[in-house]
Design a protein around this motif. Structure first.
Motif, PDB file in Angstrom:
ATOM      1  N   ALA A 165       9.481  14.257  39.805  1.00  0.00           N
ATOM      2  CA  ALA A 165       9.465  15.896  39.435  1.00  0.00           C
ATOM      3  C   ALA A 165      10.204  15.978  37.939  1.00  0.00           C
ATOM      4  O   ALA A 165      10.924  15.087  37.687  1.00  0.00           O
ATOM      5  N   ARG A 166       9.931  17.000  37.391  1.00  0.00           N
ATOM      6  CA  ARG A 166      10.647  17.424  36.195  1.00  0.00           C
ATOM      7  C   ARG A 166      10.962  18.806  36.287  1.00  0.00           C
ATOM      8  O   ARG A 166      10.159  19.737  36.515  1.00  0.00           O
ATOM      9  N   ILE A 167      12.139  19.256  35.815  1.00  0.00           N
ATOM     10  CA  ILE A 167      12.790  20.729  35.669  1.00  0.00           C
ATOM     11  C   ILE A 167      13.026  20.739  34.344  1.00  0.00           C
ATOM     12  O   ILE A 167      13.874  20.218  33.894  1.00  0.00           O
ATOM     13  N   ALA A 168      12.558  21.921  33.406  1.00  0.00           N
ATOM     14  CA  ALA A 168      12.821  22.105  32.090  1.00  0.00           C
ATOM     15  C   ALA A 168      13.242  23.576  32.187  1.00  0.00           C
ATOM     16  O   ALA A 168      12.548  24.458  32.895  1.00  0.00           O
ATOM     17  N   VAL A 169      14.420  24.021  31.599  1.00  0.00           N
ATOM     18  CA  VAL A 169      14.832  25.330  31.470  1.00  0.00           C
ATOM     19  C   VAL A 169      14.499  25.766  29.971  1.00  0.00           C
ATOM     20  O   VAL A 169      14.807  25.214  28.939  1.00  0.00           O
ATOM     21  N   ASP A 170      13.716  26.863  29.648  1.00  0.00           N
ATOM     22  CA  ASP A 170      13.277  27.605  28.655  1.00  0.00           C
ATOM     23  C   ASP A 170      14.043  28.585  28.223  1.00  0.00           C
ATOM     24  O   ASP A 170      14.238  29.834  28.982  1.00  0.00           O
ATOM     25  N   GLY A 171      14.944  28.354  27.192  1.00  0.00           N
ATOM     26  CA  GLY A 171      16.067  29.684  26.803  1.00  0.00           C
ATOM     27  C   GLY A 171      15.570  30.566  26.312  1.00  0.00           C
ATOM     28  O   GLY A 171      15.617  31.924  26.343  1.00  0.00           O
ATOM     29  N   LYS A 172      14.001  30.480  25.528  1.00  0.00           N
ATOM     30  CA  LYS A 172      13.572  31.738  24.989  1.00  0.00           C
ATOM     31  C   LYS A 172      12.999  32.574  25.672  1.00  0.00           C
ATOM     32  O   LYS A 172      12.953  33.888  25.646  1.00  0.00           O
ATOM     33  N   ASP A 173      12.297  32.060  26.993  1.00  0.00           N
ATOM     34  CA  ASP A 173      11.771  33.348  27.988  1.00  0.00           C
ATOM     35  C   ASP A 173      12.741  33.423  29.082  1.00  0.00           C
ATOM     36  O   ASP A 173      12.226  33.933  30.076  1.00  0.00           O
ATOM     37  N   SER A 174      13.777  32.639  29.133  1.00  0.00           N
ATOM     38  CA  SER A 174      14.542  32.498  30.359  1.00  0.00           C
ATOM     39  C   SER A 174      13.840  32.331  31.621  1.00  0.00           C
ATOM     40  O   SER A 174      13.928  32.992  32.744  1.00  0.00           O
ATOM     41  N   MET A 175      13.157  31.126  31.716  1.00  0.00           N
ATOM     42  CA  MET A 175      12.409  30.659  32.600  1.00  0.00           C
ATOM     43  C   MET A 175      12.646  29.151  32.900  1.00  0.00           C
ATOM     44  O   MET A 175      13.204  28.475  32.219  1.00  0.00           O
ATOM     45  N   VAL A 176      12.621  28.931  34.327  1.00  0.00           N
ATOM     46  CA  VAL A 176      12.772  27.438  34.782  1.00  0.00           C
ATOM     47  C   VAL A 176      11.290  27.108  35.114  1.00  0.00           C
ATOM     48  O   VAL A 176      10.509  27.545  35.980  1.00  0.00           O
ATOM     49  N   HIS A 177      10.850  26.008  34.355  1.00  0.00           N
ATOM     50  CA  HIS A 177       9.720  25.267  34.935  1.00  0.00           C
ATOM     51  C   HIS A 177       9.601  24.136  35.634  1.00  0.00           C
ATOM     52  O   HIS A 177      10.768  23.088  35.372  1.00  0.00           O
ATOM     53  N   VAL A 178       9.120  23.950  36.511  1.00  0.00           N
ATOM     54  CA  VAL A 178       9.006  22.581  37.436  1.00  0.00           C
ATOM     55  C   VAL A 178       7.651  21.968  37.775  1.00  0.00           C
ATOM     56  O   VAL A 178       6.936  22.748  38.063  1.00  0.00           O
ATOM     57  N   TRP A 179       7.755  20.752  37.402  1.00  0.00           N
ATOM     58  CA  TRP A 179       6.530  20.077  37.800  1.00  0.00           C
ATOM     59  C   TRP A 179       6.680  19.051  38.727  1.00  0.00           C
ATOM     60  O   TRP A 179       7.784  18.284  38.909  1.00  0.00           O
ATOM     61  N   THR A 180       5.618  18.844  39.709  1.00  0.00           N
ATOM     62  CA  THR A 180       5.651  17.834  40.906  1.00  0.00           C
ATOM     63  C   THR A 180       4.523  17.001  40.741  1.00  0.00           C
ATOM     64  O   THR A 180       3.452  17.480  40.248  1.00  0.00           O
ATOM     65  N   GLY A 181       4.681  15.841  41.580  1.00  0.00           N
ATOM     66  CA  GLY A 181       3.433  15.076  41.456  1.00  0.00           C
ATOM     67  C   GLY A 181       2.253  15.456  42.671  1.00  0.00           C
ATOM     68  O   GLY A 181       1.425  14.700  42.997  1.00  0.00           O
ATOM     69  N   GLN A 182       2.610  16.280  43.397  1.00  0.00           N
ATOM     70  CA  GLN A 182       1.703  16.822  44.386  1.00  0.00           C
ATOM     71  C   GLN A 182       0.742  18.058  43.984  1.00  0.00           C
ATOM     72  O   GLN A 182       1.109  18.637  42.997  1.00  0.00           O
ATOM     73  N   GLN A 183      -0.287  18.028  44.474  1.00  0.00           N
ATOM     74  CA  GLN A 183      -1.511  18.951  44.273  1.00  0.00           C
ATOM     75  C   GLN A 183      -1.505  19.977  45.565  1.00  0.00           C
ATOM     76  O   GLN A 183      -1.625  19.316  46.859  1.00  0.00           O
ATOM     77  N   THR A 184      -1.325  21.050  45.448  1.00  0.00           N
ATOM     78  CA  THR A 184      -1.702  22.039  46.529  1.00  0.00           C
ATOM     79  C   THR A 184      -2.983  22.293  46.650  1.00  0.00           C
ATOM     80  O   THR A 184      -3.779  22.439  45.684  1.00  0.00           O
ATOM     81  N   ASN A 185      -3.555  22.396  48.026  1.00  0.00           N
ATOM     82  CA  ASN A 185      -4.513  22.953  48.387  1.00  0.00           C
ATOM     83  C   ASN A 185      -4.682  24.123  49.758  1.00  0.00           C
ATOM     84  O   ASN A 185      -5.622  23.873  50.373  1.00  0.00           O
ATOM     85  N   GLY A 186      -3.776  24.673  49.414  1.00  0.00           N
ATOM     86  CA  GLY A 186      -3.482  25.845  50.122  1.00  0.00           C
ATOM     87  C   GLY A 186      -2.234  25.797  51.197  1.00  0.00           C
ATOM     88  O   GLY A 186      -2.116  26.707  52.225  1.00  0.00           O
ATOM     89  N   GLN A 187      -1.361  24.772  51.192  1.00  0.00           N
ATOM     90  CA  GLN A 187      -0.326  24.815  51.929  1.00  0.00           C
ATOM     91  C   GLN A 187       0.816  25.757  51.690  1.00  0.00           C
ATOM     92  O   GLN A 187       2.048  25.806  52.519  1.00  0.00           O
ATOM     93  N   GLY A 188       0.753  26.273  50.367  1.00  0.00           N
ATOM     94  CA  GLY A 188       1.945  27.074  49.994  1.00  0.00           C
ATOM     95  C   GLY A 188       2.902  26.085  49.176  1.00  0.00           C
ATOM     96  O   GLY A 188       4.341  26.608  49.173  1.00  0.00           O
ATOM     97  N   HIS A 189       2.499  25.275  48.571  1.00  0.00           N
ATOM     98  CA  HIS A 189       3.538  24.227  47.939  1.00  0.00           C
ATOM     99  C   HIS A 189       4.569  25.159  46.885  1.00  0.00           C
ATOM    100  O   HIS A 189       5.851  25.026  46.708  1.00  0.00           O
ATOM    101  N   GLU A 190       3.991  26.010  46.328  1.00  0.00           N
ATOM    102  CA  GLU A 190       4.488  26.738  45.086  1.00  0.00           C
ATOM    103  C   GLU A 190       5.743  27.495  45.516  1.00  0.00           C
ATOM    104  O   GLU A 190       6.499  27.616  45.093  1.00  0.00           O
ATOM    105  N   THR A 191       5.409  27.959  46.833  1.00  0.00           N
ATOM    106  CA  THR A 191       6.449  28.609  47.334  1.00  0.00           C
ATOM    107  C   THR A 191       7.704  27.934  47.708  1.00  0.00           C
ATOM    108  O   THR A 191       8.863  28.368  47.568  1.00  0.00           O
ATOM    109  N   THR A 192       7.414  26.854  48.531  1.00  0.00           N
ATOM    110  CA  THR A 192       8.467  26.000  48.872  1.00  0.00           C
ATOM    111  C   THR A 192       9.233  25.427  47.777  1.00  0.00           C
ATOM    112  O   THR A 192      10.634  25.056  47.656  1.00  0.00           O
ATOM    113  N   TRP A 193       8.420  24.746  46.576  1.00  0.00           N
ATOM    114  CA  TRP A 193       9.278  24.265  45.531  1.00  0.00           C
ATOM    115  C   TRP A 193       9.954  25.295  44.735  1.00  0.00           C
ATOM    116  O   TRP A 193      11.215  25.397  44.411  1.00  0.00           O
TER     117      TRP A 193
END
Length: 463
Positions: A165-193
């Motif tokens: 996983a990678r977590i990056a904080v963008d100060g310009k748009d005040s957003m936290v971006h997270v990347w994971t090695g999992q691919q969702t196909n309907g499980q709701g991963h985005e919600t859990t992460w």
């Protein structure tokens, strides 16, 4: 009433060609699972894979574990009938008790936690098994056959791999971006992460953006499968979060003119700020990100995480199914379906319920009607959904689903995978219920799928 040994012989159809997971499904995927949740002194399992002139098979939800669970749970039901024991009693006599865990007694599975008797007790109470006799008598007066079926399943989730996983904080748009090695196909991963990041960093959900499986960002990923996503990704996110916060503490210490050792991060308290311990001197997470972006030597304000897990988790639970068969037509209805599951610590009950509901329906689909049919020339005649039976919403009642959370010891969150569990437990509960309903006709075995025609022929005296 004690199990002495389990002997299994499997002939597995791989189809005309070998797929990626074809041989794995009947062999390694269910290895050891034929003993279920029971203390078993000895087991022998022989698997023969064969080629046929049918389409190749590959992994489907559960991938071999539904069949393993079906074998042991049908055996338990048959043994109970022959020994004149109640179906719950023979299971209680053979359950691995909580006091024996963590267990190291092969061929029984190495459970790290669980309370099987409690789950069965709760399922029986919710299914009102005490009132079944009266319901059966009332149904008989109306020309209907009622049956009650038990199943206690266990599922072994995947392990022995790494995720990133990678977590990056963008100060310009005040957003936290997270990347994971999992691919969702309907499980709701985005919600859990998003939940995991929000609780770790104290950032509102609308400030978190989830990205899935980008090989330009991550060195690899374990992929989605084996009901492992939550504990694998949570471990990687936790490691990435620790590294991000550590980098932030250095920047915050410089800005707040304090020693790094005195800097704490208050995300777990709902505040996305770095603070000097014991003071009101703070600097926000996004302010730290903006400082990092202006200083080339600091690089991106990000943390890269990796997590490996050796031990499996063992989600388990009691399924109880009640069916009704019309003697005149063979039409079958599921009147009640009760599931009491142990998925360890549950992060999002709504997502888990969705997984359980979907899994149960897929398992019941196999038992009730799904069937790849070939003619005498080897031509597939159920090649589209015009011909292939599929389970539909009105084939099922409201599912009574509840949980007992017994934390797993194999991961920091104490979670157990939930994605395939419903598929593992449902078929045996259904078939046991059907056979119980057909008891007046001397039926002891019936092959899946159980169609109205098959039931009608039995009731009318045909086989």
């Amino acid at each position: 009433g004690r199990i002495l040994a389990v002997q299994v012989s499997t002939i597995a159809n791989l189809g005309a060609y070998q797929s990626q997971f074809g041989p794995f499904i009947p062999s390694l995927a269910p290895r050891g699972m034929h003993v279920g949740v029971y203390m078993v002194p000895a087991m022998h399992n022989r698997v023969r894979a064969v080629y046929t002139n049918t389409v190749p098979v590959d992994a489907y939800r559960g991938a071999g574990r539904p069949e393993a669970s079906y074998v042991i749970e049908r055996l338990m039901e048959k043994a109970a009938r022959e020994m004149k024991l109640a179906p719950d009693e023979i299971r209680r006599r053979n359950f691995v008790p909580p006091g024996a865990m963590p267990l190291n007694a092969p061929p029984s599975l190495p459970f790290d936690s669980g309370d099987f008797a409690r789950n069965l007790d709760d399922a029986m109470a919710r299914a009102d098994t005490d009132g079944f006799g009266a319901r059966r008598a009332a149904a008989e007066k109306n020309g209907k056959l009622l049956g009650l079926g038990f199943s206690y399943y266990v599922e072994r989730t995947a392990a022995g791999m790494s995720d990133y996983a990678r977590i990056a904080v963008d100060g310009k748009d005040s957003m936290v971006h997270v990347w994971t090695g999992q691919q969702t196909n309907g499980q709701g991963h985005e919600t859990t992460w998003t939940q995991l990041i929000s609780s770790r960093l104290g950032v509102d959900a609308d400030k978190i953006k989830v990205h899935l499986g980008d090989s330009d960002v991550l060195p690899g990923g374990a992929g989605t499968g084996g009901s492992k996503a939550v504990y694998m990704v949570s471990g990687a996110i936790s490691d990435a979060g620790d590294k991000l916060i550590e980098k932030g503490r250095e920047i915050a210490a410089n800005e707040l003119e304090a020693a790094k050792a005195d800097i704490e991060y208050r995300g777990a308290e709902g505040e996305p700020v770095f603070a000097v311990a014991g003071t009101d001197k703070v600097i926000g997470l996004f302010d730290v990100a903006r400082i990092a972006e202006t200083q080339a030597d600091l690089g991106a304000f990000a943390g890269d995480g990796e997590y490996s897990q050796k031990g499996n988790t063992f989600p388990n639970g009691a399924h109880i199914c009640e069916v009704e068969i019309d003697k005149e037509t063979g039409v079958l209805r599921i009147l009640r379906f009760t599931a009491v599951d142990d998925f360890g610590h549950i992060l999002n009950p709504m997502l888990v319920a969705g997984q359980v509901h979907g899994g149960i329906v897929q398992g019941l689909g196999q038992a009730m009607g799904e069937h790849a049919v070939y003619d005498v020339n080897g031509q597939l005649v159920t090649g589209s959904f015009m011909d292939y039976w599929m389970p539909r919403a009105d084939d099922f009642p409201h599912f009574d689903v509840s949980y007992n959370e017994v934390p797993s010891l194999s991961n920091a969150l104490g979670v157990k995978g939930a994605g395939e569990a419903g598929t593992v437990g449902a078929p045996a509960a259904f078939i046991n219920a059907v056979i119980d309903a057909l008891k007046p006709y001397g039926i002891e075995e019936i092959d899946m799928p159980v169609t109205p025609l098959k039931l009608w022929n039995i009731v009318q005296g045909g086989r």
